[in-house]
Design an enzyme around this catalytic site. Structure first.
Site, PDB file in Angstrom:
ATOM      1  N   ASN A 103      25.829  53.065  28.024  1.00 38.91           N
ATOM      2  CA  ASN A 103      24.424  53.773  28.505  1.00 38.91           C
ATOM      3  C   ASN A 103      24.007  54.747  27.084  1.00 38.91           C
ATOM      4  O   ASN A 103      22.709  55.000  26.705  1.00 38.91           O
ATOM      5  CB  ASN A 103      24.825  55.114  29.315  1.00 38.91           C
ATOM      6  CG  ASN A 103      23.240  55.555  30.217  1.00 38.91           C
ATOM      7  OD1 ASN A 103      22.135  55.347  30.209  1.00 38.91           O
ATOM      8  ND2 ASN A 103      22.878  56.726  29.058  1.00 38.91           N
ATOM      9  N   ASP A 197      16.324  57.473  33.302  1.00 39.95           N
ATOM     10  CA  ASP A 197      17.272  56.740  32.564  1.00 39.95           C
ATOM     11  C   ASP A 197      17.677  57.228  31.855  1.00 39.95           C
ATOM     12  O   ASP A 197      18.723  56.865  31.298  1.00 39.95           O
ATOM     13  CB  ASP A 197      16.283  55.475  31.875  1.00 39.95           C
ATOM     14  CG  ASP A 197      16.204  54.650  30.983  1.00 39.95           C
ATOM     15  OD1 ASP A 197      17.433  54.587  29.956  1.00 39.95           O
ATOM     16  OD2 ASP A 197      15.479  54.015  30.352  1.00 39.95           O
ATOM     17  N   ASP A 203      19.669  57.418  24.308  1.00 39.05           N
ATOM     18  CA  ASP A 203      19.563  56.261  25.127  1.00 39.05           C
ATOM     19  C   ASP A 203      18.935  55.212  24.334  1.00 39.05           C
ATOM     20  O   ASP A 203      18.248  54.500  24.250  1.00 39.05           O
ATOM     21  CB  ASP A 203      18.596  57.053  25.964  1.00 39.05           C
ATOM     22  CG  ASP A 203      18.666  56.488  27.142  1.00 39.05           C
ATOM     23  OD1 ASP A 203      19.614  56.847  28.211  1.00 39.05           O
ATOM     24  OD2 ASP A 203      18.121  55.692  27.381  1.00 39.05           O
ATOM     25  N   ASP A 205      18.174  51.604  24.452  1.00 34.61           N
ATOM     26  CA  ASP A 205      16.935  50.361  25.246  1.00 34.61           C
ATOM     27  C   ASP A 205      17.679  49.054  24.880  1.00 34.61           C
ATOM     28  O   ASP A 205      17.855  48.453  24.356  1.00 34.61           O
ATOM     29  CB  ASP A 205      15.957  50.454  24.128  1.00 34.61           C
ATOM     30  CG  ASP A 205      14.486  49.860  24.744  1.00 34.61           C
ATOM     31  OD1 ASP A 205      14.606  49.150  25.474  1.00 34.61           O
ATOM     32  OD2 ASP A 205      13.699  49.746  23.767  1.00 34.61           O
ATOM     33  N   ASP A 234      30.125  53.187  33.299  1.00 37.07           N
ATOM     34  CA  ASP A 234      29.797  54.164  33.552  1.00 37.07           C
ATOM     35  C   ASP A 234      28.160  54.998  33.965  1.00 37.07           C
ATOM     36  O   ASP A 234      27.389  53.820  32.972  1.00 37.07           O
ATOM     37  CB  ASP A 234      30.277  55.106  32.597  1.00 37.07           C
ATOM     38  CG  ASP A 234      30.163  56.579  32.371  1.00 37.07           C
ATOM     39  OD1 ASP A 234      30.162  57.300  33.574  1.00 37.07           O
ATOM     40  OD2 ASP A 234      29.178  57.363  31.632  1.00 37.07           O
ATOM     41  N   HIS A 238      21.266  54.975  35.398  1.00 42.53           N
ATOM     42  CA  HIS A 238      20.392  55.576  34.577  1.00 42.53           C
ATOM     43  C   HIS A 238      19.993  54.185  33.695  1.00 42.53           C
ATOM     44  O   HIS A 238      19.538  53.928  32.696  1.00 42.53           O
ATOM     45  CB  HIS A 238      21.662  56.463  33.641  1.00 42.53           C
ATOM     46  CG  HIS A 238      21.403  57.968  34.366  1.00 42.53           C
ATOM     47  ND1 HIS A 238      21.369  58.532  34.676  1.00 42.53           N
ATOM     48  CD2 HIS A 238      22.748  58.070  34.424  1.00 42.53           C
ATOM     49  CE1 HIS A 238      21.674  59.658  35.347  1.00 42.53           C
ATOM     50  NE2 HIS A 238      22.424  59.386  35.456  1.00 42.53           N
ATOM     51  N   GLU A 264      29.807  53.235  38.850  1.00 42.58           N
ATOM     52  CA  GLU A 264      29.321  54.606  38.847  1.00 42.58           C
ATOM     53  C   GLU A 264      28.472  54.661  39.485  1.00 42.58           C
ATOM     54  O   GLU A 264      27.203  54.546  38.217  1.00 42.58           O
ATOM     55  CB  GLU A 264      30.052  55.327  37.812  1.00 42.58           C
ATOM     56  CG  GLU A 264      30.075  56.787  38.585  1.00 42.58           C
ATOM     57  CD  GLU A 264      29.112  57.849  36.424  1.00 42.58           C
ATOM     58  OE1 GLU A 264      29.935  58.983  37.587  1.00 42.58           O
ATOM     59  OE2 GLU A 264      28.819  57.088  36.352  1.00 42.58           O
TER      60      GLU A 264
END
Length: 482
Positions: A103, A197, A203, A205, A234, A238, A264
């Site tokens: 993520n 997100d 984070d 893309d 994981d 998101h 998860e």
């Protein structure tokens, strides 16, 4: 066919001594003999520092091999220890599962000037500012690895957001601006906070073609290098579900349809879980968050909780082939962000509820098995878990018959054709008995409580029934003495 059983082989507060891979190697044979068939290993990749549990991922191509972030080893050991553990597990018939954290990336090597807008943390679709420039920690070039294995460098345009402006020292949620930027489409990530997100750090893309290419390159390198046989994904709520569906499809096509994957998805709403499973075409399983929360609430409420509701709205009840059931994990243990620790009095019963039933892949938590030390200590349930694991391995087969007819005492039987049947009872109030059927062929046979709560024996009647007891607030599992 033998029952599959998963173990999560870590907890949050393990010592930062680099010895964990070796410790699990030493435990492998014993765990295999108890019936563990899959092992979920913690993230093996270089994090923000040696004590990083693994979710502050810095370099996915460093498995404890390069001097980066002040350490060569990870919290758990060196690369050679990890590779050795995987071989030891396989040699003992245990399939190793890697915790894969895609993520975000953490602890960048330098800042870059990035155009952003600030968004509302409680509604990430709500923009709070005009576009402006920050100094974001978004440049990763991994100088300690020096382009070994892969020469990709990460820049601001490979991310959707970040949370810190090094120019002003201000924290916030900053959505990165530019061509084809923006959060994942709302239908492809969880809708909490408007659009979930963004979780933490820089984070990633998953719409950017260079990112997609690099993640595939990493995955092929990682599986080929380690021989790992599955992924625990994981924070999938998101991550763009369109990417994740294609990624796991392609991984399974490349390696095997038996390459085991579970995600998860921390959301206790059944409808949201089903929506996500639809998005990924049921390519991988999800943890059963609702079941965990039901078990937690039952442990908190005691005799006021109606045990007949324990499986209501769970994945394991409604989509049993897609459920990984668990009692505790590294996020729910004391002191953690999702703390929802099952009370000790109820924990053996909670484990019986996942280990001795026919549906779902049950996961045993390392912290419950060996105990947890320190400020947020938890007791070890090894003695009870060893008994339950052996019962799962040897007896938990055949037709399951539920006796969910009392609010404070539930039971079920497993009518095993090859060995002893099981008669399981859980009480959250006073002493109780329940009349249950184990099979006519067991008439006049003696049954005993394999959990050791009762010393008395039970004799099965002519028609295969008996009145099985359970002590107040306890668990009993009755099996044939012979």
């Amino acid at each position: 066919m033998a029952n599959d059983t998963l173990m999560q082989a870590f907890e949050w507060y393990l010592p930062d001594d680099g010895n964990h891979w070796n410790k699990i190697s030493e435990m492998a044979q014993e765990l295999a003999e108890l019936g563990i068939t899959k092992m979920w290993l913690p993230p093996a990749f270089k994090g923000t520092k040696s004590s990083d549990v693994g979710y502050g991922v810095y370099d996915m191509f460093d498995l404890g091999e390069f001097n980066q972030k002040g350490t060569v080893r990870t919290k758990y050991g060196f690369k050679e220890d990890y590779l050795n553990l995987i071989n030891v597990l396989k040699n003992n018939g245990i399939s190793p599962i890697a915790d894969v954290v895609l993520n975000h990336k953490a602890s960048a090597d330098a800042t870059e000037a990035v155009e952003v807008v600030e968004v509302d943390p409680t509604d990430r679709t709500k923009v709070l500012s005009e576009p402006f420039e920050i100094e974001g920690w978004t440049y990763f070039n991994f100088p300690g690895r020096n382009k070994i294995y892969n020469d990709f460098e990460w820049h601001w345009y490979h991310f959707t957001g970040t949370d810190f402006d090094a120019r002003t020292g201000k924290s916030g949620i900053y959505q990165i601006q530019g061509e084809n930027k923006g959060w994942a489409q709302g239908d492809l990530v969880d809708k909490e906070n408007g659009n979930f997100d963004y979780l933490m750090y820089a984070d990633i893309d998953f719409k950017h073609p260079e990112v997609i290419k690099n993640i595939y390159e990493w995955a092929h390198w990682f599986v080929d290098t380690t021989g790992i046989e599955g992924f625990r994904l994981d924070a999938v709520k998101h991550i763009d579900a369109f990417f994740m569906n294609n990624f796991i499809r392609d991984i399974k096509d490349r390696y095997s349809q038996d390459f085991y994957v579970f995600g998860e998805y921390w959301n206790a709403e059944l409808d949201d879980n089903v929506h996500y499973l639809d998005n990924i075409h049921y390519r991988f399983d999800l943890i059963d968050t609702r079941l965990h929360m039901n078990l937690y609430e039952a442990s908190q409420q005691g005799e006021s909780y109606d045990l007949r509701r324990i499986f209501d709205d769970t994945l394991v009840k409604n989509f049993p082939d897609s459920a990984v059931t668990f009692v505790e994990n590294h996020d729910t243990q004391r002191g953690q962000a999702l703390q929802s620790t099952i009370e000790e009095w109820f924990k053996p019963a909670a484990y019986a509820s996942i280990l001795l039933r026919e549906s779902g892949l049950p996961c045993v938590f390392y912290g419950d098995y060996v105990g947890i030390e320190g400020e947020f200590s938890q007791m070890s349930f090894k003695e009870d878990l060893d008994k339950l694991l052996v019962l799962r391995k040897e007896c938990a087969y055949g037709e399951q018959v539920d006796y969910f007819d009392q609010a404070n005492c539930i039971g079920w039987t497993r009518l095993n054709e090859e060995g002893s049947p099981l008669a399981v009872l859980i009480s959250n109030a006073g002493d109780a008995t329940k009349r249950m059927f184990v099979g006519e062929k067991w008439s006049h046979q003696t049954f005993y409580d394999a959990m050791g709560r009762y010393e008395d024996r039970i004799i099965i009647d002519d028609e295969g029934w008996a009145d099985f007891p359970v002590a107040a607030g306890s668990l009993s599992v009755w099996i044939a003495e012979e």
